[in-house]
Design an enzyme around this catalytic site. Sequence first.
Site, PDB file in Angstrom:
ATOM      1  N   GLY A  62      18.579  54.139  23.583  1.00 57.69           N
ATOM      2  CA  GLY A  62      17.138  54.206  23.382  1.00 57.69           C
ATOM      3  C   GLY A  62      16.453  52.765  23.351  1.00 57.69           C
ATOM      4  N   SER A  67      12.682  47.371  19.024  1.00 58.24           N
ATOM      5  CA  SER A  67      14.171  47.703  18.559  1.00 58.24           C
ATOM      6  C   SER A  67      14.834  48.157  19.892  1.00 58.24           C
ATOM      7  CB  SER A  67      14.474  48.284  17.569  1.00 58.24           C
ATOM      8  OG  SER A  67      13.798  49.601  17.637  1.00 58.24           O
ATOM      9  N   ASP A 179       5.286  60.986   9.553  1.00 59.50           N
ATOM     10  CA  ASP A 179       5.083  61.169  10.872  1.00 59.50           C
ATOM     11  C   ASP A 179       6.302  62.261  11.766  1.00 59.50           C
ATOM     12  OD1 ASP A 179       4.429  60.125  13.522  1.00 59.50           O
ATOM     13  OD2 ASP A 179       6.053  58.569  13.668  1.00 59.50           O
TER      14      ASP A 179
END
Length: 199
Positions: A62, A67, A179
């Site tokens: 991903g 990052s 979150d």
Amino acid sequence: SRSSSREKSRSSKGGSSSREKTREKGSREKSSREKSTSRESSRERGEMTRFEELYRLKGVLGVGAFSTVREGQRRHDKKRVSYAVKCVNRSKLTEEDEVALLDEVSILQAMRHPNIIRLYDFFTEPNMYYLVMERMCGGELFDRIVAKAYYNEKEARDTCKILLEAVAYCHDNRVAHRDLKPENLLLLSEEDDSTVKIA
């Protein structure tokens, strides 16, 4: 005449001492420059960092704003256990981002719950941070919901129970996630629609 001679002698010795100190200082500065050049040439030669000595990176899993998550394996692990390695480019982080990341690392290192993603290792390198994390092979809960179109009552109940128990563990340890969403809930496998872990 003798007095003048002694003064000249002292002056000569003082000058010699001053020159010796200057040479010593120059020698230390040269040594420092040589060490710095040695470190730079080591990096140019591509010598391994501590992370690279222990882990081997493979394909990309991903990509985020700061990052990239890649598959990783320990170099000398005969079992070839696969990890999800979050590779964070330090140059892209603001000071606030860096503080938040290190805070997250500190919290993850303290968490020990079967339904919270495990952080196994953390490395600080000159240009990168590496977070070696548990790899989940089932993808995001969000994508599974979209693919299935709906969850039946049992699947939804099992998923919610797991999620609420993991959140309760966080709160018991004075941690608020802030979150929680399907994209941050990862499934253990492609065959299991309910066993999730909080990322």
